[in-house]
Scaffold this motif. Structure first.
Motif, PDB file in Angstrom:
ATOM      1  N   THR A 202       0.836  -1.187   0.000  1.00 57.61           N
ATOM      2  CA  THR A 202       0.000   0.000   0.000  1.00 57.61           C
ATOM      3  C   THR A 202       0.876   1.244   0.000  1.00 57.61           C
ATOM      4  N   ALA A 203       0.373   2.316  -0.580  1.00 54.52           N
ATOM      5  CA  ALA A 203       1.079   3.596  -0.593  1.00 54.52           C
ATOM      6  C   ALA A 203       0.051   4.714  -0.672  1.00 54.52           C
ATOM      7  N   GLY A 204       0.411   5.888  -0.145  1.00 54.49           N
ATOM      8  CA  GLY A 204      -0.526   6.993  -0.183  1.00 54.49           C
ATOM      9  C   GLY A 204       0.059   8.276   0.366  1.00 54.49           C
ATOM     10  N   VAL A 205      -0.802   9.250   0.547  1.00 49.15           N
ATOM     11  CA  VAL A 205      -0.419  10.563   1.056  1.00 49.15           C
ATOM     12  C   VAL A 205      -1.469  11.022   2.045  1.00 49.15           C
ATOM     13  N   GLY A 206      -1.096  11.999   2.884  1.00 50.52           N
ATOM     14  CA  GLY A 206      -2.056  12.504   3.848  1.00 50.52           C
ATOM     15  C   GLY A 206      -1.616  13.805   4.477  1.00 50.52           C
ATOM     16  N   GLY A 207      -2.496  14.351   5.272  1.00 51.17           N
ATOM     17  CA  GLY A 207      -2.222  15.558   6.038  1.00 51.17           C
ATOM     18  C   GLY A 207      -2.801  15.415   7.435  1.00 51.17           C
ATOM     19  N   GLU A 208      -2.099  15.976   8.425  1.00 50.38           N
ATOM     20  CA  GLU A 208      -2.549  15.874   9.808  1.00 50.38           C
ATOM     21  C   GLU A 208      -2.333  17.218  10.498  1.00 50.38           C
ATOM     22  N   TYR A 209      -3.340  17.652  11.242  1.00 51.76           N
ATOM     23  CA  TYR A 209      -3.280  18.958  11.908  1.00 51.76           C
ATOM     24  C   TYR A 209      -3.445  18.781  13.409  1.00 51.76           C
ATOM     25  N   ALA A 210      -2.471  19.284  14.178  1.00 51.91           N
ATOM     26  CA  ALA A 210      -2.516  19.212  15.636  1.00 51.91           C
ATOM     27  C   ALA A 210      -3.390  20.338  16.173  1.00 51.91           C
ATOM     28  N   VAL A 211      -4.442  19.963  16.894  1.00 50.28           N
ATOM     29  CA  VAL A 211      -5.364  20.958  17.428  1.00 50.28           C
ATOM     30  C   VAL A 211      -5.051  21.305  18.876  1.00 50.28           C
ATOM     31  N   GLY A 212      -4.116  20.573  19.501  1.00 50.10           N
ATOM     32  CA  GLY A 212      -3.712  20.908  20.856  1.00 50.10           C
ATOM     33  C   GLY A 212      -4.066  19.842  21.862  1.00 50.10           C
ATOM     34  N   ASN A 213      -3.343  19.859  23.003  1.00 56.39           N
ATOM     35  CA  ASN A 213      -3.569  18.912  24.094  1.00 56.39           C
ATOM     36  C   ASN A 213      -3.436  17.462  23.644  1.00 56.39           C
ATOM     37  N   GLY A 214      -2.562  17.219  22.668  1.00 59.30           N
ATOM     38  CA  GLY A 214      -2.309  15.868  22.197  1.00 59.30           C
ATOM     39  C   GLY A 214      -3.216  15.397  21.080  1.00 59.30           C
ATOM     40  N   TRP A 215      -4.246  16.145  20.732  1.00 61.61           N
ATOM     41  CA  TRP A 215      -5.207  15.729  19.708  1.00 61.61           C
ATOM     42  C   TRP A 215      -4.805  16.248  18.324  1.00 61.61           C
ATOM     43  N   SER A 216      -5.080  15.438  17.311  1.00 64.56           N
ATOM     44  CA  SER A 216      -4.847  15.866  15.933  1.00 64.56           C
ATOM     45  C   SER A 216      -5.900  15.252  15.022  1.00 64.56           C
ATOM     46  N   LEU A 217      -6.167  15.932  13.917  1.00 65.26           N
ATOM     47  CA  LEU A 217      -7.109  15.471  12.897  1.00 65.26           C
ATOM     48  C   LEU A 217      -6.349  15.172  11.616  1.00 65.26           C
ATOM     49  N   LYS A 218      -6.778  14.124  10.882  1.00 60.78           N
ATOM     50  CA  LYS A 218      -6.050  13.778   9.665  1.00 60.78           C
ATOM     51  C   LYS A 218      -7.003  13.383   8.548  1.00 60.78           C
ATOM     52  N   ALA A 219      -6.505  13.501   7.310  1.00 61.52           N
ATOM     53  CA  ALA A 219      -7.179  13.006   6.113  1.00 61.52           C
ATOM     54  C   ALA A 219      -6.128  12.267   5.299  1.00 61.52           C
ATOM     55  N   GLU A 220      -6.525  11.133   4.682  1.00 61.54           N
ATOM     56  CA  GLU A 220      -5.529  10.248   4.082  1.00 61.54           C
ATOM     57  C   GLU A 220      -6.102   9.517   2.879  1.00 61.54           C
ATOM     58  N   TYR A 221      -5.243   9.292   1.874  1.00 58.56           N
ATOM     59  CA  TYR A 221      -5.573   8.437   0.721  1.00 58.56           C
ATOM     60  C   TYR A 221      -4.576   7.291   0.653  1.00 58.56           C
ATOM     61  N   LEU A 222      -5.078   6.058   0.454  1.00 56.55           N
ATOM     62  CA  LEU A 222      -4.230   4.885   0.298  1.00 56.55           C
ATOM     63  C   LEU A 222      -4.645   4.096  -0.933  1.00 56.55           C
ATOM     64  N   TYR A 223      -3.654   3.584  -1.660  1.00 55.10           N
ATOM     65  CA  TYR A 223      -3.898   2.613  -2.727  1.00 55.10           C
ATOM     66  C   TYR A 223      -3.399   1.262  -2.237  1.00 55.10           C
ATOM     67  N   VAL A 224      -4.216   0.218  -2.411  1.00 56.30           N
ATOM     68  CA  VAL A 224      -3.894  -1.113  -1.903  1.00 56.30           C
ATOM     69  C   VAL A 224      -3.889  -2.110  -3.056  1.00 56.30           C
ATOM     70  N   ASP A 225      -2.848  -2.942  -3.129  1.00 56.93           N
ATOM     71  CA  ASP A 225      -2.753  -4.014  -4.119  1.00 56.93           C
ATOM     72  C   ASP A 225      -2.377  -5.297  -3.375  1.00 56.93           C
ATOM     73  N   LEU A 226      -3.297  -6.274  -3.355  1.00 59.60           N
ATOM     74  CA  LEU A 226      -3.086  -7.517  -2.618  1.00 59.60           C
ATOM     75  C   LEU A 226      -2.609  -8.660  -3.508  1.00 59.60           C
ATOM     76  N   GLY A 227      -2.265  -8.373  -4.757  1.00 59.23           N
ATOM     77  CA  GLY A 227      -1.739  -9.414  -5.627  1.00 59.23           C
ATOM     78  C   GLY A 227      -2.800 -10.436  -6.021  1.00 59.23           C
ATOM     79  N   ARG A 228      -2.336 -11.572  -6.568  1.00 59.13           N
ATOM     80  CA  ARG A 228      -3.246 -12.591  -7.085  1.00 59.13           C
ATOM     81  C   ARG A 228      -3.035 -13.918  -6.361  1.00 59.13           C
ATOM     82  N   ALA A 229      -4.142 -14.546  -5.975  1.00 56.72           N
ATOM     83  CA  ALA A 229      -4.127 -15.876  -5.364  1.00 56.72           C
ATOM     84  C   ALA A 229      -4.719 -16.879  -6.345  1.00 56.72           C
ATOM     85  N   THR A 230      -4.228 -18.124  -6.317  1.00 55.18           N
ATOM     86  CA  THR A 230      -4.617 -19.139  -7.298  1.00 55.18           C
ATOM     87  C   THR A 230      -4.912 -20.467  -6.618  1.00 55.18           C
ATOM     88  N   THR A 231      -5.909 -21.188  -7.148  1.00 60.38           N
ATOM     89  CA  THR A 231      -6.211 -22.534  -6.701  1.00 60.38           C
ATOM     90  C   THR A 231      -6.629 -23.373  -7.902  1.00 60.38           C
TER      91      THR A 231
END
Length: 276
Positions: A202-231
């Motif tokens: 997986t790979a992606g980008v994001g942003g996170e903003y610290a609002v204070g007192n240890g808390w932060s808000l974030k927004a994120e995009y991820l691309y996921v590739d789980l490959g191929r399974a065969t039977t």
């Protein structure tokens, strides 16, 4: 004469005292130091968002002189068995990680586990080239209930409270798939299934903003590739012709997804840097 000198001395001392009082009234305090947010520390959080993805399940078989199919049927089954499914769903789960801040750079390691909700199916039919109007049908179902990631994060601080980052690492999910083949020539049936804990990337980008007192808000995009399974399977059986184990079936499925989510984190402890 002595009285005159004493009077002058009193006047001079009074003027000096007044000047000193005036200077004291204009005294300015040093500026108070304000704490600047520092990103170093362990954090936990939650996220919610959505995923939209796809899978390409495949069903094929082989020709056998002693088998059920004629030579022209095998490529026809492979063509119909090349299928595509789409899926979209709500996702949500929990996150934990650790950040190290070095000046304006922030390095981190993050893991999460989420409800994934991937589910899709496809069905296709065609006439046998050799034996119309008899036909066959191939169907596929692909699903994954959960998704976990283990990722590194590398970011920079646009401001002391605003972090922009890139992220990438391993993606893990329990991928399940089912496949079925039926026909109207001899009421033949075949089925296959698999369940595989897939490790992809997986790979992606994001942003996170610290609002204070240890808390932060974030927004994120991820691309996921789980490959191929065969039977594979060898359970093709006709109503009158019986089993045909020489017609080996191969079934496979891949899974890819795009994820967009928002979240909230809480950081425990970590140093606070003073600034003016």
């Amino acid at each position: 004469m002595k009285k005159f000198l004493l009077a002058l001395t009193s006047v001079a001392l009074g003027a000096a005292s007044a000047q000193a009082a005036d200077l004291a009234a204009h005294y300015t305090k040093a500026p108070v130091m304000a704490p600047a947010y520092n990103w170093t520390g362990f954090y936990v959080g939650g996220n919610v968002g959505g995923q939209w993805g796809s899978a390409d399940p495949r069903t094929s078989t082989v020709f056998s002189p002693t088998g059920y199919f004629t030579g022209s049927s095998v490529p026809a089954i492979g063509t119909v068995g090349a299928q595509h499914v789409n899926s979209s769903s709500v996702t949500g789960g929990f996150t934990a990680g650790y950040n190290w801040q070095v000046n304006s750079a922030v390095l981190g390691l993050e893991g999460d586990i989420n409800y994934f909700g991937f589910k899709g199916s496809a069905t296709g039919s065609a006439l046998y080239p050799c034996c119309a109007p008899t036909a066959f049908t191939v169907s596929s179902q692909v699903s994954a209930d959960w998704l976990a990631t283990i990722r590194g994060r590398l970011g920079f601080l646009a401001t002391p409270n605003w972090l922009i980052y890139a992220t990438g690492g391993a993606a893990i999910a329990d991928v399940k798939a089912n496949f079925n083949f039926t026909d109207t020539f001899d009421a033949a049936t075949e089925s296959g299934s698999m369940r595989d804990t897939r490790v992809g990337w997986t790979a992606g980008v994001g942003g996170e903003y610290a609002v204070g007192n240890g808390w932060s808000l974030k927004a994120e995009y991820l691309y996921v590739d789980l490959g191929r399974a065969t039977t594979t399977s060898t359970n093709l059986t006709g109503a009158f012709t019986g089993p045909s184990p020489s017609n080996v079936y191969t079934h496979s499925a891949d899974l890819k997804s795009n994820i967009v989510r928002v979240g909230v984190n809480y950081k425990f402890g970590g140093p606070v840097v003073a600034r003016y």
